[in-house]
Structures are given as C-alpha cells and as structure tokens.
Design a protein around this motif. Sequence first.
Motif, PDB file in Angstrom:
ATOM      1  N   THR A 242      11.082  11.036  -6.296  1.00 51.10           N
ATOM      2  CA  THR A 242      11.317   9.922  -7.203  1.00 51.10           C
ATOM      3  C   THR A 242      12.670  10.138  -7.883  1.00 51.10           C
ATOM      4  OG1 THR A 242      10.188  11.091  -8.988  1.00 51.10           O
ATOM      5  CG2 THR A 242       8.837   9.638  -7.609  1.00 51.10           C
TER       6      THR A 242
ATOM      7  N   ASN B 204       1.403   9.854   5.317  1.00 54.57           N
ATOM      8  CA  ASN B 204       0.452  10.028   4.215  1.00 54.57           C
ATOM      9  C   ASN B 204       1.151  10.546   2.957  1.00 54.57           C
ATOM     10  OD1 ASN B 204      -1.778   9.208   5.757  1.00 54.57           O
ATOM     11  ND2 ASN B 204      -2.033  11.260   6.603  1.00 54.57           N
ATOM     12  N   ARG B 205       2.169  11.367   3.149  1.00 51.98           N
ATOM     13  CA  ARG B 205       2.913  11.859   1.987  1.00 51.98           C
ATOM     14  C   ARG B 205       3.793  10.753   1.406  1.00 51.98           C
ATOM     15  NH1 ARG B 205       3.218  15.951   5.591  1.00 51.98           N
ATOM     16  NH2 ARG B 205       5.483  15.895   5.935  1.00 51.98           N
TER      17      ARG B 205
ATOM     18  N   ALA C  74       2.830   7.645   1.384  1.00 56.22           N
ATOM     19  CA  ALA C  74       1.844   6.869   0.625  1.00 56.22           C
ATOM     20  C   ALA C  74       1.581   7.504  -0.737  1.00 56.22           C
ATOM     21  CB  ALA C  74       0.546   6.753   1.421  1.00 56.22           C
ATOM     22  N   ALA C  75       1.579   8.846  -0.784  1.00 56.10           N
ATOM     23  CA  ALA C  75       1.375   9.540  -2.058  1.00 56.10           C
ATOM     24  C   ALA C  75       2.541   9.275  -3.011  1.00 56.10           C
ATOM     25  CB  ALA C  75       1.214  11.043  -1.821  1.00 56.10           C
TER      26      ALA C  75
ATOM     27  N   LEU D 123       4.489   6.564  -2.939  1.00 57.27           N
ATOM     28  CA  LEU D 123       4.399   5.154  -3.318  1.00 57.27           C
ATOM     29  C   LEU D 123       3.282   4.913  -4.322  1.00 57.27           C
ATOM     30  CD1 LEU D 123       4.967   3.524   0.195  1.00 57.27           C
ATOM     31  CD2 LEU D 123       6.545   3.465  -1.738  1.00 57.27           C
ATOM     32  N   GLY D 124       2.220   5.706  -4.207  1.00 51.73           N
ATOM     33  CA  GLY D 124       1.075   5.541  -5.100  1.00 51.73           C
ATOM     34  C   GLY D 124       1.196   6.303  -6.399  1.00 51.73           C
ATOM     35  N   GLY D 125       2.320   6.981  -6.586  1.00 51.10           N
ATOM     36  CA  GLY D 125       2.522   7.705  -7.823  1.00 51.10           C
ATOM     37  C   GLY D 125       1.736   8.998  -7.924  1.00 51.10           C
ATOM     38  N   ARG D 126       1.250   9.494  -6.789  1.00 45.46           N
ATOM     39  CA  ARG D 126       0.453  10.729  -6.790  1.00 45.46           C
ATOM     40  C   ARG D 126       1.307  11.963  -6.524  1.00 45.46           C
ATOM     41  NH1 ARG D 126      -2.222   7.188  -3.635  1.00 45.46           N
ATOM     42  NH2 ARG D 126      -1.900   8.395  -1.722  1.00 45.46           N
TER      43      ARG D 126
ATOM     44  N   ASP E 231       5.747  13.356  -6.856  1.00 47.92           N
ATOM     45  CA  ASP E 231       7.138  13.065  -7.191  1.00 47.92           C
ATOM     46  C   ASP E 231       8.118  13.690  -6.213  1.00 47.92           C
ATOM     47  OD1 ASP E 231       6.886  11.495  -9.584  1.00 47.92           O
ATOM     48  OD2 ASP E 231       6.287  13.316 -10.642  1.00 47.92           O
TER      49      ASP E 231
END
Length: 313
Positions: A102, A151-152, A154-155, A157-160, A162
């Motif tokens: 991010t 999948n990473r 997606a993590a 994008l989902g804020g799970r 940084d």
Amino acid sequence: MAIPLAIGLSTASVQADTIRIALAETPSDELAAFFVALERAKANGLDYEWTAFSDEELAIQAVLSGQMDIGFGTPYAAMQRSKAPLRIVFQLSKLKFFPVTTKKYSSLEDLNGEPILLHSRGGGTDSIANVIEDRLGIEFGERSYVPGSSNRVAALLGGRADATIIDLSNKNKLMRSEAGENFNVLEMFEVEASDEALFANLNWIQENEEDVNTFVKALVSVWQDMAEDPTIIRRETNPDGPIGQLPQEILDQLDGFYADAVEGGLYDPNGGGRKAAQADMEWYSAAGQLDGDASELNIEDFWYLAPLDAAMN
C-alpha cells in the motif's frame, strides 16, 4: 505409500521409453510455452506423458522415488540431502517476483519490522524475503503465508495486508487496474536465479541422452523464438491439448502474458546455463536453502550442462 497426484495425461500409449514428466502445478497460461516445446519435441520423436502434482515438493519426491523421470522445481536442498544425483538441465523461468505494498511504504527499507504476506514457508517468496533482509540489513516483522499471487493481491485489495511479494503477471494486472493507484511496486534488485527449472536423476539423463537432448533442444528453440516474437506461444498452442482446453478468456490473454514476461526478463533464451547455475548458488545459499559458501559450491554438483551445450551448438 503412493504419492497423491492431481492430474495425469499422456500424449501417447505408455511405452518403456516414454518420458514421465512431473509438473508442479496444473496446466495454466504460465505453462503454455512449455507445452509448445513438448509439441515440438513430440514432432521430433519424443514420447512423453505428464502428471500434475499439487506442489513442487511432491514433484521432487516423485522424481526421487523413480515414479517420474523428470520434474519441475529448484530442488537444491534435496540435492544436498539426497543420495540421488539430481541435476538441473534447463532453467524454465527466473525468480522474478515483486514487492507490492500500500502507499504506506515507498522503499524496501520501510518494511523493516513490518509484517509481510508470502506464498509458503521455505518457498520462493520466503527465500526472496530472506535475501532482502540479508542484503539490506533489515528484518521483516511477522510473516504470514497465503499460497497464490492472486490470493495475495485479493488480501491487498481487501485491506487484510499492506505488503506482499507477487509474480509478474499479477503485479501487472493489479497496477493496470483501477485500484493500481493505491499501491506501490517497490524497487527490487535484479535476480537471475531460477524460479522453475527442469531436473532429473543424472543416471537417468545419461541413459536417455537422445531423448533428453531432443527435449532440451525443443525448449531452447521455443524460448529463443518467444524472445523474438511472444505471439508464437498462442499461435503454436495445440487447441486439443491441455492449454488449448483452458477458458477462452485465458487463451485471449496469452499474447499479453508472454509479451509482459519476455519484456520483464522472466525467460532466458539460452536456458540459463552456467550464468543461471552460478546465480542459483549465490541466491539459494543466501536464502538458506543451500549449505556452504556459494564460492565453494561446484555448479556441476547441481547442473548437468551437456544437453544444453549440445542444443546451443
């Protein structure tokens, strides 16, 4: 005990001289160039069958046990531990992965003490994290593991998460998307080491020299043609083969995928050879997957270069 398999297919009736290939994943766009090479090798008389295992470790074990003849992976730790003389004959792809974060971070040094999301413990992204720490003198915080670059993403994008490390294809998809402006691709040092390579037992290689030479020559021809024109992969993909049976949306993106991969330096047109072997010694030693100082390791204990040398002449 039998090793669990994911998928197994054959291009011909199984014969005593059929090469059994252990893939480390199911067929995907990333394997399209490899299957084009198999088609060329088949046209030159190579009989083969392939089996897709669920991960690299199972593919390595299948070759070690003699269940398979030749496999995908970078089995350096197994080469040192095992009594079986495993040798690499061709670098399929380089370890081209990218730290993506991010906007919270703008350099690798900013990740000192920060949590990071990786593929698997002891895998390629884990080794990249180890080398980053070693070269920059930093130490990541907690390492969490989620298999699959998509999948990473997606993590992220989902804020799970940084910070993570992802492959070239998913990095490009993310940064070209509407959400791309929310993320940074951190500057990374150049890596020539192998991500995927083709390996086999040296005794088997020497006993099947003609077939191995045919196979490696086909790989070299495709990798060199691809470097000149990445669209060759889509154009030569067999519509009745495993890649040709993938969803049309994936097939429609093959040109873009291989153009990006060639531009990004994912493939060595010369199959890696001594340059890749030396880079592997340095990388996997620094990553903790090879014991001993890289300068004291002999590449011929890990690579068998005769088939590649023959293909290049």
